[in-house]
Write a protein that holds these residues in place. Structure first.
Motif, PDB file in Angstrom:
ATOM      1  N   GLU A 264       0.776  -1.204  -0.024  1.00 20.24           N
ATOM      2  CA  GLU A 264      -0.109  -0.103  -0.024  1.00 20.24           C
ATOM      3  C   GLU A 264       0.999   1.405  -0.062  1.00 20.24           C
ATOM      4  O   GLU A 264       1.821   1.231   0.422  1.00 20.24           O
ATOM      5  CB  GLU A 264      -1.115   0.121   1.360  1.00 20.24           C
ATOM      6  CG  GLU A 264      -2.023  -0.909   1.026  1.00 20.24           C
ATOM      7  CD  GLU A 264      -3.262  -0.660   2.063  1.00 20.24           C
ATOM      8  OE1 GLU A 264      -4.268  -1.187   1.814  1.00 20.24           O
ATOM      9  OE2 GLU A 264      -3.016   0.177   2.838  1.00 20.24           O
ATOM     10  N   ALA A 265       0.162   2.394  -0.419  1.00 26.73           N
ATOM     11  CA  ALA A 265       0.813   3.598  -0.449  1.00 26.73           C
ATOM     12  C   ALA A 265       0.072   4.697   0.348  1.00 26.73           C
ATOM     13  O   ALA A 265      -1.186   4.692   0.063  1.00 26.73           O
ATOM     14  CB  ALA A 265       1.198   3.977  -2.009  1.00 26.73           C
ATOM     15  N   GLN A 469      -5.995   1.871  -3.785  1.00 25.26           N
ATOM     16  CA  GLN A 469      -4.726   1.220  -3.771  1.00 25.26           C
ATOM     17  C   GLN A 469      -4.183   0.500  -4.938  1.00 25.26           C
ATOM     18  O   GLN A 469      -3.162  -0.227  -5.074  1.00 25.26           O
ATOM     19  CB  GLN A 469      -4.656   0.367  -2.321  1.00 25.26           C
ATOM     20  CG  GLN A 469      -4.546   1.178  -1.118  1.00 25.26           C
ATOM     21  CD  GLN A 469      -3.135   1.765  -0.606  1.00 25.26           C
ATOM     22  OE1 GLN A 469      -2.107   1.483  -1.180  1.00 25.26           O
ATOM     23  NE2 GLN A 469      -3.497   3.008  -0.334  1.00 25.26           N
ATOM     24  N   ALA A 472      -0.858   1.104  -6.514  1.00 24.97           N
ATOM     25  CA  ALA A 472       0.181   1.590  -5.525  1.00 24.97           C
ATOM     26  C   ALA A 472       1.601   1.252  -6.205  1.00 24.97           C
ATOM     27  O   ALA A 472       2.692   2.005  -6.023  1.00 24.97           O
ATOM     28  CB  ALA A 472       0.012   1.101  -4.367  1.00 24.97           C
ATOM     29  N   ASP A 553       6.594   6.201  -2.090  1.00 26.44           N
ATOM     30  CA  ASP A 553       5.670   5.059  -2.230  1.00 26.44           C
ATOM     31  C   ASP A 553       6.150   4.230  -3.245  1.00 26.44           C
ATOM     32  O   ASP A 553       5.469   3.037  -3.623  1.00 26.44           O
ATOM     33  CB  ASP A 553       4.378   5.648  -2.620  1.00 26.44           C
ATOM     34  CG  ASP A 553       3.408   6.187  -1.365  1.00 26.44           C
ATOM     35  OD1 ASP A 553       4.091   6.196  -0.247  1.00 26.44           O
ATOM     36  OD2 ASP A 553       2.649   7.074  -1.652  1.00 26.44           O
TER      37      ASP A 553
END
Length: 641
Positions: A264-265, A469, A472, A553
């Protein structure tokens, strides 16, 4: 709609309600083509709709109204010609307003204490000798700045490292009373709110070691004189907009959860609503479900605390609803919903009334009141200023991506019979949403004869955490393209749309995706218009005001493969690049690098640079620049599409 029709918009801002619930006050915003400025005045309207709205002040720029709890005073921010916003108060029973502050860099966010004795506000405090605080010292003669953290500039403000935002409190009733600075240090502090007994303040700030090098922002509380400062959270969150609950026992706030989740970011994660004991005796907990909560982060006041829970503005499939989350963890319920967006609101403590500024696809904004029994009334009619303008309604369209994933969007159709040339419009963010609002860009392009296709591919907000997400691992470049093309294909099934005349355009992240689509799917389009985009991760990481946290990210080894600039040699369609000289989100060098690469490759390309503007040119730039921008784009589309 023509470009200069933006001067006909009358847009009410977040309302404030009198303590007895009888009247609303709000600022009404519009722009004037001559003298090329934005204007706002305070207006009032009875809550029962018994009279038409009437103007209270004459500006030229009045905003942020706030009733005193005793109902006797109205505080607001006023900007006079050539100045910065200052704090003013006026008696509600009649009388002239008076100015309370003379802050060098202006004030914002006034809020009364519950006992009506004080007003808290926020103001940036310049280092001595900077920003006009030393006579005869112009900006080019100021001493050098010392930069030690990633966070030192902000789009629309400039350098912030030498002018932190602090909380102040002032007694508005004593003539000549000076503001008292409550907070100290080189840290930025958010808007402050009083406790129910008027003895304490709560606000958000990043005051920890290493602040400015990470995303952490904590919730803090102190006495109204600044003593007894203590943190209510201790990391793991990026907090904003903190408020005491009506009983004073807890503090509710909006926050982004920074917890590391594989794949995830944080930049593609939504804000949600949290609660923490006001005495610091416990850890914060989430009141809303992170799987489907998308608190509207752009709103000045995205939450309000009432007796039974927290009201928040929530993005939902293109709408912005007002939702109540109970303190006891019970199911949330929608108070104001539908195919529209509530972009500013206030509530009574007992929730007998919800007052909101609400817009839709054919209405820039009206003041709406919802009673406890669900009855709703529209109190204003400012959309009448656009009665001679044809506004095209948004038509929903759904598509299925190659992997079977559903994609949601809209067509904004021009008048008359087709087939119409088509513009695929890509939104910024990427964690934002297109939706049920009067979007001037879509209306102007439709008014010029183009069918606009727009939607919310994976990476957008408003469709659940998994949707946001989904891209991501590649910052939504390669993974989002199939969603956008599927949406375009679904729209082109309509015989009114000409599949042989399609252009692609977008701004910010939408500019990034425009360049990506032009490089990887250029055969689908005749032309591209890319604005204020990020095209190269390597330099963006260093030059953007928040590029350092975006690129966190994405593994640095993958920056080249996810950068549109890497594939610039594949762009063969005519490309228009628009950028602002003072853009600090996506600095000008991003556009210059793309222009250089396309020019060197022999691609038909033009670069338009707007002086003095930042990242928000299309939304809040000079009125003349906004119209010029439309004219440039329409000229380009006429030539190439």
């Amino acid at each position: 709609m023509r470009p200069d029709d933006i001067a006909k918009f009358r847009v009410p801002d977040t309302p404030t309600i009198s303590p007895d619930g009888t009247d609303m006050v709000f600022s009404l915003n519009h722009l004037e083509l001559s003298p090329d400025e934005y204007r706002s005045q305070l207006w009032t309207v009875p809550a029962n709709g018994s009279a038409e709205p009437r103007r209270l002040t004459h500006g030229p720029a009045d905003a942020d109204p706030a009733y005193s709890p005793d109902g006797r005073w109205l505080a607001f921010c006023r900007t006079v010609e050539g100045g910065v916003p200052q704090l003013w108060v006026m008696p509600t029973g009649g009388g002239e307003p008076r100015c309370l502050t003379d802050a060098t860099l202006g004030v914002s966010s006034p809020l009364w204490s519950p006992d009506s004795k004080y007003i808290a506000f926020r103001s940036r405090v310049p280092e001595p000798g900077r920003y006009g605080t030393a006579e005869g010292v112009t900006p080019d003669r100021e001493p050098p700045r010392r930069v030690t953290s990633f966070t030192y500039r902000a789009n629309g403000t400039g350098f912030v490292v030498d002018r932190p935002a602090h909380v102040f409190v002032i007694d508005p009733h004593t003539e000549g009373s000076a503001p008292v600075q409550v907070t100290a240090g080189s840290f930025d502090h958010g808007r402050a709110a009083f406790s129910p007994d008027s003895q304490r303040l709560v606000f958000v700030a990043a005051r920890h070691d290493g602040a400015g090098d990470d995303l952490r922002v904590d919730v803090w509380t102190c006495a109204t004189d600044g003593t007894d400062l203590r943190a209510l959270t201790s990391g793991g969150l990026r907090a904003r907009t903190a408020l005491f609950t009506p009983d004073g026992r807890n503090v509710c706030f909006v926050a982004l959860d920074l917890a590391q989740v594989d794949g995830e970011a944080p930049s593609l994660r939504s804000y949600s609503v949290w609660i923490v004991p006001a005495d610091g005796s416990g850890a914060p907990s989430e009141l809303t479900d992170p799987a489907d909560t998308h608190v509207l982060r752009w709103a000045a006041e995205p939450i309000a605390t009432v007796a039974d829970g927290v009201v928040y503005a929530n993005e939902n499939r293109g709408a912005v609803d007002l939702v109540l989350a109970p303190y006891d963890g019970g199911p949330a319920r929608t108070l104001v919903g539908g195919r529209r967006q509530a972009y500013g609101f206030t509530v009574t403590r007992d929730l007998t009334a919800v007052v909101a500024a609400v817009g839709s696809d054919t209405c820039p904004g009206e003041i709406v009141v919802r009673e406890a029994d669900g009855t709703e009334r529209t109190l204003t009619g400012f959309a009448d200023s656009l009665r001679d303008v044809r506004l095209a309604p948004m038509e929903e369209v759904t598509a299925t991506a190659p992997d079977g994933y559903p994609v949601h969007g809209w067509i904004v159709r021009p008048a008359g019979s087709g087939p119409h040339p088509v513009v695929l419009l890509v939104h910024g963010g990427p964690h934002t949403q297109y939706g049920w609002e009067l979007f001037d860009e879509a209306q102007v392009y439709a008014g010029a004869g183009y069918a606009v296709v727009m939607g919310n591919p994976r990476g957008s907000s408003g469709y659940g955490r998994a949707h946001g997400q989904a891209g991501a691992r590649d910052f939504c470049t390669a993974s989002v393209a199939p969603d956008l093309l599927a949406l375009l294909d679904a729209a082109l099934l309509d015989s009114d749309l000409d599949g042989d005349r399609v252009g692609v355009m977008g701004g910010s992240y939408g500019g990034t995706m425009t360049a990506w689509l032009a490089a990887h799917h250029g055969g689908r389009f005749r032309t591209a218009v890319t604005e204020r985009g990020m095209y190269a991760f390597d330099s963006f990481a260093a030059t953007s005001d928040h590029g350092w946290c975006i690129v966190n990210d994405l593994d640095a080894s993958r920056w080249p493969e996810c950068s549109p600039l890497t594939y610039a040699g594949n762009i063969g369609i005519p490309t228009l690049i628009i950028h602002s000289e003072q853009d600090l989100v996506c600095p000008l060098e991003q556009a210059q690098r793309l222009f250089f690469a396309l020019k060197r490759a022999g691609t038909a390309v033009e670069l338009i640079i707007f002086p003095g503007e930042g990242h928000e040119l299309s939304r809040s730039g000079l009125p003349s620049h906004r119209i010029s921008r439309f004219e440039v784009i329409l000229d380009w589309l006429a030539r190439h599409l």
